[in-house]
Scaffold this motif. Structure first.
Motif, PDB file in Angstrom:
ATOM      1  N   VAL A 118       0.730  -1.084  -0.030  1.00 24.67           N
ATOM      2  CA  VAL A 118      -0.041   0.155   0.087  1.00 24.67           C
ATOM      3  C   VAL A 118       0.816   1.227   0.158  1.00 24.67           C
ATOM      4  O   VAL A 118       0.552   2.308  -0.636  1.00 24.67           O
ATOM      5  CB  VAL A 118      -0.951  -0.014   1.096  1.00 24.67           C
ATOM      6  CG1 VAL A 118      -1.478   1.416   1.357  1.00 24.67           C
ATOM      7  CG2 VAL A 118      -2.032  -1.118   0.870  1.00 24.67           C
ATOM      8  N   VAL A 119       1.839   1.180   0.691  1.00 21.76           N
ATOM      9  CA  VAL A 119       2.825   2.502   1.097  1.00 21.76           C
ATOM     10  C   VAL A 119       3.535   2.647  -0.651  1.00 21.76           C
ATOM     11  O   VAL A 119       3.697   3.779  -1.065  1.00 21.76           O
ATOM     12  CB  VAL A 119       3.706   2.382   1.907  1.00 21.76           C
ATOM     13  CG1 VAL A 119       4.774   3.277   1.965  1.00 21.76           C
ATOM     14  CG2 VAL A 119       3.101   2.547   3.561  1.00 21.76           C
ATOM     15  N   ALA A 120       3.968   1.363  -1.117  1.00 21.80           N
ATOM     16  CA  ALA A 120       4.739   1.587  -2.335  1.00 21.80           C
ATOM     17  C   ALA A 120       3.597   1.909  -3.556  1.00 21.80           C
ATOM     18  O   ALA A 120       4.083   2.848  -4.311  1.00 21.80           O
ATOM     19  CB  ALA A 120       5.281   0.079  -2.495  1.00 21.80           C
ATOM     20  N   PHE A 121       2.568   1.534  -3.389  1.00 21.50           N
ATOM     21  CA  PHE A 121       1.577   1.928  -4.447  1.00 21.50           C
ATOM     22  C   PHE A 121       1.333   3.562  -4.266  1.00 21.50           C
ATOM     23  O   PHE A 121       1.407   4.330  -5.372  1.00 21.50           O
ATOM     24  CB  PHE A 121       0.064   1.359  -4.186  1.00 21.50           C
ATOM     25  CG  PHE A 121      -0.893   1.678  -5.122  1.00 21.50           C
ATOM     26  CD1 PHE A 121      -1.079   1.481  -6.460  1.00 21.50           C
ATOM     27  CD2 PHE A 121      -1.940   2.749  -4.655  1.00 21.50           C
ATOM     28  CE1 PHE A 121      -2.013   1.802  -7.125  1.00 21.50           C
ATOM     29  CE2 PHE A 121      -2.830   3.281  -5.409  1.00 21.50           C
ATOM     30  CZ  PHE A 121      -3.076   2.711  -6.798  1.00 21.50           C
ATOM     31  N   ILE A 152       2.342   6.519  -7.119  1.00 19.95           N
ATOM     32  CA  ILE A 152       1.154   7.494  -7.606  1.00 19.95           C
ATOM     33  C   ILE A 152       1.980   8.783  -7.353  1.00 19.95           C
ATOM     34  O   ILE A 152       1.936   9.669  -8.130  1.00 19.95           O
ATOM     35  CB  ILE A 152      -0.217   7.305  -6.864  1.00 19.95           C
ATOM     36  CG1 ILE A 152      -0.627   5.834  -7.258  1.00 19.95           C
ATOM     37  CG2 ILE A 152      -1.212   8.257  -7.125  1.00 19.95           C
ATOM     38  CD1 ILE A 152      -0.889   5.607  -8.775  1.00 19.95           C
ATOM     39  N   ALA A 153       2.589   9.143  -6.395  1.00 20.69           N
ATOM     40  CA  ALA A 153       2.955  10.494  -5.970  1.00 20.69           C
ATOM     41  C   ALA A 153       4.209  10.717  -6.964  1.00 20.69           C
ATOM     42  O   ALA A 153       4.023  11.921  -7.300  1.00 20.69           O
ATOM     43  CB  ALA A 153       3.481  10.480  -4.457  1.00 20.69           C
ATOM     44  N   ILE A 154       5.189   9.850  -7.269  1.00 23.53           N
ATOM     45  CA  ILE A 154       5.933  10.200  -7.962  1.00 23.53           C
ATOM     46  C   ILE A 154       5.610  10.375  -9.506  1.00 23.53           C
ATOM     47  O   ILE A 154       5.902  11.413 -10.165  1.00 23.53           O
ATOM     48  CB  ILE A 154       7.157   9.212  -8.061  1.00 23.53           C
ATOM     49  CG1 ILE A 154       8.005   8.890  -6.819  1.00 23.53           C
ATOM     50  CG2 ILE A 154       8.126   9.206  -9.192  1.00 23.53           C
ATOM     51  CD1 ILE A 154       8.682   7.773  -6.450  1.00 23.53           C
ATOM     52  N   LEU A 206       4.265  14.288 -14.102  1.00 26.16           N
ATOM     53  CA  LEU A 206       3.494  14.745 -14.802  1.00 26.16           C
ATOM     54  C   LEU A 206       3.335  16.199 -14.567  1.00 26.16           C
ATOM     55  O   LEU A 206       3.251  16.945 -15.601  1.00 26.16           O
ATOM     56  CB  LEU A 206       2.105  14.225 -14.653  1.00 26.16           C
ATOM     57  CG  LEU A 206       1.901  12.784 -15.010  1.00 26.16           C
ATOM     58  CD1 LEU A 206       0.357  12.183 -14.825  1.00 26.16           C
ATOM     59  CD2 LEU A 206       1.955  12.899 -16.788  1.00 26.16           C
ATOM     60  N   VAL A 207       3.454  16.833 -13.539  1.00 21.06           N
ATOM     61  CA  VAL A 207       3.411  18.125 -13.347  1.00 21.06           C
ATOM     62  C   VAL A 207       4.741  18.840 -13.917  1.00 21.06           C
ATOM     63  O   VAL A 207       4.733  19.693 -14.372  1.00 21.06           O
ATOM     64  CB  VAL A 207       3.482  18.598 -11.702  1.00 21.06           C
ATOM     65  CG1 VAL A 207       3.858  20.021 -11.517  1.00 21.06           C
ATOM     66  CG2 VAL A 207       2.029  18.293 -11.223  1.00 21.06           C
ATOM     67  N   TYR A 208       5.936  18.170 -13.535  1.00 22.71           N
ATOM     68  CA  TYR A 208       7.027  18.548 -14.059  1.00 22.71           C
ATOM     69  C   TYR A 208       6.954  18.533 -15.589  1.00 22.71           C
ATOM     70  O   TYR A 208       7.598  19.556 -16.442  1.00 22.71           O
ATOM     71  CB  TYR A 208       8.309  17.561 -13.847  1.00 22.71           C
ATOM     72  CG  TYR A 208       9.554  17.817 -14.472  1.00 22.71           C
ATOM     73  CD1 TYR A 208      10.377  19.157 -14.163  1.00 22.71           C
ATOM     74  CD2 TYR A 208      10.119  17.105 -15.613  1.00 22.71           C
ATOM     75  CE1 TYR A 208      11.387  19.403 -14.676  1.00 22.71           C
ATOM     76  CE2 TYR A 208      11.383  17.075 -16.236  1.00 22.71           C
ATOM     77  CZ  TYR A 208      12.061  18.272 -15.738  1.00 22.71           C
ATOM     78  OH  TYR A 208      13.162  18.844 -16.506  1.00 22.71           O
ATOM     79  N   ALA A 209       6.446  17.558 -16.496  1.00 19.71           N
ATOM     80  CA  ALA A 209       6.501  17.518 -17.781  1.00 19.71           C
ATOM     81  C   ALA A 209       5.562  18.554 -18.450  1.00 19.71           C
ATOM     82  O   ALA A 209       5.755  19.178 -19.584  1.00 19.71           O
ATOM     83  CB  ALA A 209       5.764  16.012 -18.290  1.00 19.71           C
ATOM     84  N   ALA A 210       4.375  18.829 -17.604  1.00 20.04           N
ATOM     85  CA  ALA A 210       3.351  20.043 -18.005  1.00 20.04           C
ATOM     86  C   ALA A 210       4.103  21.221 -18.043  1.00 20.04           C
ATOM     87  O   ALA A 210       3.901  22.004 -18.915  1.00 20.04           O
ATOM     88  CB  ALA A 210       2.068  19.926 -17.149  1.00 20.04           C
ATOM     89  N   LYS A 211       5.042  21.419 -16.974  1.00 17.67           N
ATOM     90  CA  LYS A 211       5.705  22.868 -16.684  1.00 17.67           C
ATOM     91  C   LYS A 211       6.660  22.876 -18.044  1.00 17.67           C
ATOM     92  O   LYS A 211       6.858  24.015 -18.566  1.00 17.67           O
ATOM     93  CB  LYS A 211       6.444  23.107 -15.670  1.00 17.67           C
ATOM     94  CG  LYS A 211       5.277  23.148 -14.448  1.00 17.67           C
ATOM     95  CD  LYS A 211       6.210  23.425 -13.080  1.00 17.67           C
ATOM     96  CE  LYS A 211       4.969  23.714 -11.830  1.00 17.67           C
ATOM     97  NZ  LYS A 211       5.838  23.950 -10.783  1.00 17.67           N
ATOM     98  N   GLN A 212       7.194  21.973 -18.163  1.00 20.47           N
ATOM     99  CA  GLN A 212       8.321  21.778 -19.446  1.00 20.47           C
ATOM    100  C   GLN A 212       7.609  22.155 -20.933  1.00 20.47           C
ATOM    101  O   GLN A 212       8.243  22.945 -21.598  1.00 20.47           O
ATOM    102  CB  GLN A 212       9.190  20.681 -19.404  1.00 20.47           C
ATOM    103  CG  GLN A 212       9.916  20.505 -18.189  1.00 20.47           C
ATOM    104  CD  GLN A 212      11.111  21.344 -18.220  1.00 20.47           C
ATOM    105  OE1 GLN A 212      11.691  21.700 -19.065  1.00 20.47           O
ATOM    106  NE2 GLN A 212      11.366  21.927 -16.886  1.00 20.47           N
ATOM    107  N   LEU A 213       6.703  21.536 -20.889  1.00 20.88           N
ATOM    108  CA  LEU A 213       5.775  21.654 -22.403  1.00 20.88           C
ATOM    109  C   LEU A 213       5.267  22.971 -22.290  1.00 20.88           C
ATOM    110  O   LEU A 213       5.436  23.750 -23.419  1.00 20.88           O
ATOM    111  CB  LEU A 213       4.611  20.641 -22.266  1.00 20.88           C
ATOM    112  CG  LEU A 213       3.964  20.721 -23.626  1.00 20.88           C
ATOM    113  CD1 LEU A 213       4.765  20.319 -24.772  1.00 20.88           C
ATOM    114  CD2 LEU A 213       2.773  19.522 -23.504  1.00 20.88           C
TER     115      LEU A 213
END
Length: 54
Positions: free
Chosen positions: A24-27, A31-33, A38-45
């Motif tokens: 559960v913790v690994a899941f 998800i957090a990573i 995705l946030v980083y990729a959106a900012k770069q785009l």
């Protein structure tokens, strides 16, 4: 093994419950990573789109 014994009162002594809690913790960590990536990729785009349009 001593770490599992020391964590016994927190996690419980049942090996199946320890494995389940670890999964559960690994899941949630994965998800957090993924959300962070995705946030980083959106900012770069967005940065590349604004630099191309200028």
């Amino acid at each position: 093994m001593s770490l599992l014994i020391a964590a016994g009162p927190v996690l419980g002594y049942n090996v199946a419950s320890i494995v389940f809690q670890f999964l559960v913790v690994a899941f949630f960590a994965v998800i957090a990573i993924a959300i962070g990536f995705l946030v980083y990729a959106a900012k770069q785009l967005k940065a590349r789109e604004s630099s191309v349009s200028e």
